[in-house]
Design a protein around this motif. Structure first.
Motif, PDB file in Angstrom:
ATOM      1  N   GLY A 263      -0.961  -7.176 -15.513  1.00 40.93           N
ATOM      2  CA  GLY A 263      -0.676  -8.502 -16.046  1.00 40.93           C
ATOM      3  C   GLY A 263      -0.321  -8.519 -17.520  1.00 40.93           C
ATOM      4  N   ARG A 264      -0.464  -7.379 -18.203  1.00 43.86           N
ATOM      5  CA  ARG A 264      -0.143  -7.321 -19.636  1.00 43.86           C
ATOM      6  C   ARG A 264       1.009  -6.358 -19.911  1.00 43.86           C
ATOM      7  N   TYR A 265       0.894  -5.129 -19.439  1.00 46.48           N
ATOM      8  CA  TYR A 265       1.989  -4.164 -19.565  1.00 46.48           C
ATOM      9  C   TYR A 265       1.926  -3.219 -18.378  1.00 46.48           C
ATOM     10  N   SER A 266       3.059  -2.656 -18.039  1.00 47.33           N
ATOM     11  CA  SER A 266       3.119  -1.777 -16.885  1.00 47.33           C
ATOM     12  C   SER A 266       4.319  -0.861 -16.978  1.00 47.33           C
ATOM     13  N   ARG A 267       4.092   0.388 -16.601  1.00 49.50           N
ATOM     14  CA  ARG A 267       5.206   1.309 -16.446  1.00 49.50           C
ATOM     15  C   ARG A 267       4.814   2.378 -15.445  1.00 49.50           C
ATOM     16  N   CYS A 268       5.787   2.819 -14.698  1.00 54.64           N
ATOM     17  CA  CYS A 268       5.620   3.930 -13.766  1.00 54.64           C
ATOM     18  C   CYS A 268       6.009   5.195 -14.525  1.00 54.64           C
ATOM     19  N   THR A 269       5.088   6.140 -14.604  1.00 59.72           N
ATOM     20  CA  THR A 269       5.359   7.359 -15.365  1.00 59.72           C
ATOM     21  C   THR A 269       6.349   8.281 -14.677  1.00 59.72           C
ATOM     22  N   ILE A 270       6.660   7.985 -13.408  1.00 59.65           N
ATOM     23  CA  ILE A 270       7.661   8.787 -12.677  1.00 59.65           C
ATOM     24  C   ILE A 270       8.752   7.887 -12.104  1.00 59.65           C
ATOM     25  N   HIS A 271       9.075   6.816 -12.793  1.00 59.13           N
ATOM     26  CA  HIS A 271      10.005   5.811 -12.270  1.00 59.13           C
ATOM     27  C   HIS A 271      11.290   6.422 -11.712  1.00 59.13           C
ATOM     28  N   ASP A 272      11.878   7.372 -12.414  1.00 62.98           N
ATOM     29  CA  ASP A 272      13.131   7.972 -11.944  1.00 62.98           C
ATOM     30  C   ASP A 272      12.906   8.962 -10.799  1.00 62.98           C
ATOM     31  N   ARG A 273      11.639   9.262 -10.466  1.00 62.20           N
ATOM     32  CA  ARG A 273      11.324  10.188  -9.373  1.00 62.20           C
ATOM     33  C   ARG A 273      10.364   9.556  -8.375  1.00 62.20           C
ATOM     34  N   ARG A 274      10.200   8.242  -8.427  1.00 62.65           N
ATOM     35  CA  ARG A 274       9.237   7.561  -7.571  1.00 62.65           C
ATOM     36  C   ARG A 274       9.642   7.643  -6.097  1.00 62.65           C
ATOM     37  N   PRO A 275       8.680   7.475  -5.186  1.00 66.60           N
ATOM     38  CA  PRO A 275       8.990   7.484  -3.757  1.00 66.60           C
ATOM     39  C   PRO A 275       9.939   6.351  -3.381  1.00 66.60           C
ATOM     40  N   SER A 276      10.690   6.574  -2.332  1.00 72.69           N
ATOM     41  CA  SER A 276      11.662   5.570  -1.883  1.00 72.69           C
ATOM     42  C   SER A 276      10.999   4.240  -1.540  1.00 72.69           C
ATOM     43  N   VAL A 277       9.777   4.278  -0.997  1.00 70.40           N
ATOM     44  CA  VAL A 277       9.111   3.021  -0.634  1.00 70.40           C
ATOM     45  C   VAL A 277       8.850   2.154  -1.855  1.00 70.40           C
ATOM     46  N   CYS A 278       8.637   2.771  -2.988  1.00 69.42           N
ATOM     47  CA  CYS A 278       8.428   1.988  -4.220  1.00 69.42           C
ATOM     48  C   CYS A 278       9.723   1.288  -4.625  1.00 69.42           C
ATOM     49  N   ALA A 279      10.816   2.015  -4.511  1.00 72.12           N
ATOM     50  CA  ALA A 279      12.110   1.447  -4.886  1.00 72.12           C
ATOM     51  C   ALA A 279      12.525   0.306  -3.957  1.00 72.12           C
ATOM     52  N   LEU A 280      11.960   0.265  -2.765  1.00 72.79           N
ATOM     53  CA  LEU A 280      12.330  -0.762  -1.789  1.00 72.79           C
ATOM     54  C   LEU A 280      11.598  -2.088  -1.973  1.00 72.79           C
ATOM     55  N   VAL A 281      10.623  -2.142  -2.880  1.00 70.88           N
ATOM     56  CA  VAL A 281       9.875  -3.383  -3.089  1.00 70.88           C
ATOM     57  C   VAL A 281      10.458  -4.113  -4.291  1.00 70.88           C
ATOM     58  N   PRO A 282      11.237  -5.160  -4.037  1.00 71.53           N
ATOM     59  CA  PRO A 282      11.776  -5.928  -5.171  1.00 71.53           C
ATOM     60  C   PRO A 282      10.733  -6.906  -5.688  1.00 71.53           C
ATOM     61  N   ALA A 283      10.853  -7.263  -6.919  1.00 75.05           N
ATOM     62  CA  ALA A 283      10.026  -8.341  -7.462  1.00 75.05           C
ATOM     63  C   ALA A 283      10.539  -9.655  -6.873  1.00 75.05           C
ATOM     64  N   SER A 284       9.638 -10.611  -6.701  1.00 73.22           N
ATOM     65  CA  SER A 284      10.077 -11.912  -6.179  1.00 73.22           C
ATOM     66  C   SER A 284      11.169 -12.506  -7.047  1.00 73.22           C
ATOM     67  N   TRP A 285      12.200 -12.958  -6.401  1.00 83.89           N
ATOM     68  CA  TRP A 285      13.356 -13.631  -6.981  1.00 83.89           C
ATOM     69  C   TRP A 285      14.257 -12.720  -7.816  1.00 83.89           C
ATOM     70  N   GLU A 286      13.958 -11.417  -7.831  1.00 84.62           N
ATOM     71  CA  GLU A 286      14.818 -10.499  -8.577  1.00 84.62           C
ATOM     72  C   GLU A 286      16.242 -10.521  -8.018  1.00 84.62           C
ATOM     73  N   PHE A 287      16.339 -10.674  -6.698  1.00 84.22           N
ATOM     74  CA  PHE A 287      17.650 -10.709  -6.051  1.00 84.22           C
ATOM     75  C   PHE A 287      17.861 -12.010  -5.288  1.00 84.22           C
ATOM     76  N   GLY A 288      17.220 -13.097  -5.762  1.00 76.49           N
ATOM     77  CA  GLY A 288      17.464 -14.418  -5.203  1.00 76.49           C
ATOM     78  C   GLY A 288      16.552 -14.848  -4.076  1.00 76.49           C
ATOM     79  N   ALA A 289      15.488 -14.078  -3.784  1.00 67.51           N
ATOM     80  CA  ALA A 289      14.564 -14.453  -2.713  1.00 67.51           C
ATOM     81  C   ALA A 289      13.151 -14.018  -3.084  1.00 67.51           C
ATOM     82  N   ALA A 290      12.192 -14.704  -2.485  1.00 64.97           N
ATOM     83  CA  ALA A 290      10.792 -14.322  -2.699  1.00 64.97           C
ATOM     84  C   ALA A 290      10.527 -12.978  -2.032  1.00 64.97           C
ATOM     85  N   SER A 291       9.566 -12.229  -2.534  1.00 59.75           N
ATOM     86  CA  SER A 291       9.130 -10.967  -1.953  1.00 59.75           C
ATOM     87  C   SER A 291       7.670 -11.122  -1.561  1.00 59.75           C
ATOM     88  N   ALA A 292       7.394 -11.081  -0.257  1.00 59.05           N
ATOM     89  CA  ALA A 292       6.020 -11.258   0.229  1.00 59.05           C
ATOM     90  C   ALA A 292       5.091 -10.201  -0.356  1.00 59.05           C
TER      91      ALA A 292
END
Length: 126
Positions: free
Chosen positions: A64-93
């Motif tokens: 809730g204050r700051y966040s970063r993934c230390t392996i963002h460019d090497r993260r698992p595919s499942v992480c990349a598949l979770v969009p933030a709500s409204w990032e692409f025009g729709a809510a994300s459950a």
């Protein structure tokens, strides 16, 4: 600023499991093997996410204050598949569920005002 950079809730709420090959460099995997653990026959999980109170080992955050993934460019595919709500025009459950579990309000379209398109996380081609 991208809302995920002040959140981190999804990385401290869900188990991150994926096919073992994503952590096998001989097969083109990029997820650091040392940050994973065996899960099932064909799956590995990010360390720290297969417990009652998950928190990914790769997460550097004060939720809730700051966040970063230390392996963002090497993260698992499942992480990349979770969009933030409204990032692409729709809510994300998933995003909404994780944020609420950490006492954060769900994101709204207004949270994206001023965030440049180039700063949004592109959806992976899978």
């Amino acid at each position: 600023m991208h809302p995920c950079l002040t959140c981190g809730a999804c990385c401290a709420y869900f188990r991150v499991s994926f096919h073992w090959s994503e952590a096998d460099p001989e097969l083109g995997g990029t997820v650091p093997l040392a940050l994973t653990e065996p899960l099932r026959t064909h799956e590995r999980a990010m360390r720290g996410t297969s417990q009652a109170h998950p928190r990914c080992i790769a997460l550097d955050a004060d939720i809730g204050r700051y966040s970063r993934c230390t392996i963002h460019d090497r993260r698992p595919s499942v992480c990349a598949l979770v969009p933030a709500s409204w990032e692409f025009g729709a809510a994300s459950a998933q995003c909404d569920k994780a944020r609420l579990a950490h006492g954060l309000p769900v994101l709204t379209p207004d949270d994206w005002v001023g965030v440049a398109e180039t700063d949004k996380n592109p959806l992976p081609d899978i």
